[in-house]
Design a protein around this motif. Sequence first.
Motif, PDB file in Angstrom:
ATOM      1  N   LYS A  88       0.822  -1.214   0.000  1.00  0.00           N
ATOM      2  CA  LYS A  88       0.000   0.000   0.000  1.00  0.00           C
ATOM      3  C   LYS A  88       0.854   1.262   0.000  1.00  0.00           C
ATOM      4  O   LYS A  88       0.578   2.239   0.684  1.00  0.00           O
ATOM      5  CB  LYS A  88      -0.976   0.008   1.182  1.00  0.00           C
ATOM      6  N   SER A 174      -5.263   3.581   2.925  1.00  0.00           N
ATOM      7  CA  SER A 174      -5.220   2.609   1.836  1.00  0.00           C
ATOM      8  C   SER A 174      -5.344   1.180   2.358  1.00  0.00           C
ATOM      9  O   SER A 174      -6.079   0.360   1.795  1.00  0.00           O
ATOM     10  CB  SER A 174      -3.906   2.770   1.049  1.00  0.00           C
ATOM     11  N   TYR A 178      -8.205  -1.759   1.637  1.00  0.00           N
ATOM     12  CA  TYR A 178      -7.764  -2.951   0.893  1.00  0.00           C
ATOM     13  C   TYR A 178      -7.857  -4.237   1.709  1.00  0.00           C
ATOM     14  O   TYR A 178      -8.184  -5.291   1.176  1.00  0.00           O
ATOM     15  CB  TYR A 178      -6.321  -2.737   0.422  1.00  0.00           C
ATOM     16  N   LYS A 293     -11.054   8.204   1.326  1.00  0.00           N
ATOM     17  CA  LYS A 293      -9.703   8.282   0.763  1.00  0.00           C
ATOM     18  C   LYS A 293      -9.052   9.643   1.010  1.00  0.00           C
ATOM     19  O   LYS A 293      -7.846   9.732   1.266  1.00  0.00           O
ATOM     20  CB  LYS A 293      -9.740   7.981  -0.731  1.00  0.00           C
TER      21      LYS A 293
END
Length: 462
Positions: A88, A174, A178, A293
Motif C-alpha cells: 500500500k 489505503s 484494501y 480516501k
Amino acid sequence: MLKTMFCRTRRTMTTWSCALLTLLVFVGLGFVLTILLEGSQAPSYAPQLYKMQSRIRAEAHHDNKEETDNKIHTCSPRSKYVFIATHKTGTVTTSNVFQRYAIINKLAVLIPTEGNVLSWGVSPVEEDYIHTPDEQYDAMWNHFTYNKTWLRSRFPADTAYISIIREPSNQLRSATNYYYLPKLMKIKSKNPVKTFLKNPWKYKKLSEAHYAYCNVTWDPSRNFMSFDLGYPAKGAEDEERAHKYIRELETDFTLVLLLDYLDESLVLLGRLMCWELQDILYVHKNNRHYSYKTYVPSQKELANLRRWKAVDYLLFDTFNASLWRKIAEQGKDFFDEVKHFKEVNTQVNTYCSERQKGEQNLTVAASKWSSQFEVDAEFCRIIQSVVRELLQPVQKGHERGRKLLSEKVNIKALINGQPTFKYTTERENYLHMAKSSKKTKSEGKIIKKKQNINEDTKKGGG
C-alpha cells in the motif's frame, strides 16, 4: 648581452661552451613563449579519463547530439539491485520501473515460481523461487519481507538496496480499504479511519492477526511498512530497538523512495543508479476510490496515530530527512531536472494512452540530463503492464503449484473464522474438504429426515 653575462660568470668556460649554452637558453625561451601563446588561444577540455559517453540507443537519431555528447558523466549504470516492494505504498506503479529495467537489460532476476509474492513474514524456501543455473542474480522487485542475511547470500556485495514508503496516515487509509480492516475490527461507520483514530488501542485485540502456519502475529493497522522492512510486530513499543533497527536500514539501503514525493524520488534514483530518463518513467496504476480516501485526520487523531504507529513514523521521518539530504547534495539543477522529468512523463503517458495502431513513434528530444530516445508500441505495452502480466511469460514452465497465498486472502479467511495458509493449493484443499464435509453433513441430515418421515408413515399406517 646574454652571451656576455653567462661568459663573465664562467671565466673558465671555453668560447664553444658559451656559444652552446647561449643557444640552449634561446631555444628554451622560445618553447615557453609558444606554450603560453597556444594556451591563451586553445579551448579548455575536461580530462578524457573521467568522461563516459552517454548511453545512446543506436537506432535513435539525435537533433541535439552536440549538447548530449558534451555531457560529462562520472558514473556507470548500476545493474544489480533489490527493490523491496512494501504494501500500500504505490508499488504496483513503481515496481514496473525496476521490472522494465531488468527486461530491457536482460538481467538475471530472482522471482517467485508463481504469482507476485516472493515472501511474507518468513523467508522463501528453495521451492518458492526460480533458480538460475549458477545461483547468481542481478535484480529483484517483488513483495518480500526484508531479510538482510537471506538476500546477501544470493546477491553480490555491490547490490543497491531500494524500497518505498509513504506518510503513515495515507498508508493507513489505503490499508483500511484494501484489507477489510473495518470488518476485521468490527467497525461499522461511514468513516472507519476516523472511528479508529479516536482510540486505536481499543481495537488492539481485533486488529492483531495471527498467522498460525508461520507463527507470525501481524497488525495491518499498526507498523505495516516497518514489518515489510523486517521489523517484528511484537517490537511495536520498544523505542530503543526501533531506533537501532532503522539506523541499520539507513546503512543497508542506497535509497528509500517516498510515494509522497515520487517524481523527486525517481529523479534521485536515476542519478544514484546512473540510469537514463526513459528508465525511470512511470504510469499510475491501481488508483482505487473509496469514501474516506481524502479524509484528513485532526491534530488529535494524528497525535494518536503517531503513538500507535510510532515505528512507522520513525521510519518515515528518518527516510524523509534522508531523501532531502541526498537531494541537497545533487546541485542547483536538480529541480530543473524534476520539472523536465514531469513534462516528459506526462508526454509519454498521453502518447501511450492515446496511441493508435500503426501510429508513428514518439521521439523525445535530448536534454542536458538525457539522450534522445523513442517510445514505440512495445515500450508502451511494458510501461502500462502490471507486474504479474510481465512475470507470467517468464514463470511459464516453472509452476509447481506453490503460489504463495496473499496476506489479503488470509485476512479475509480470519474474518470468516478460517485458518491461514502459506500456499494457494493448501487453502484450495481446505475449502474442498470443508465443502465435502458440509455436503456430507447436509446429505446426512436429508437421510435422517427421510428416515424420520418413513417411521412416522409406518406408525400412521399401523
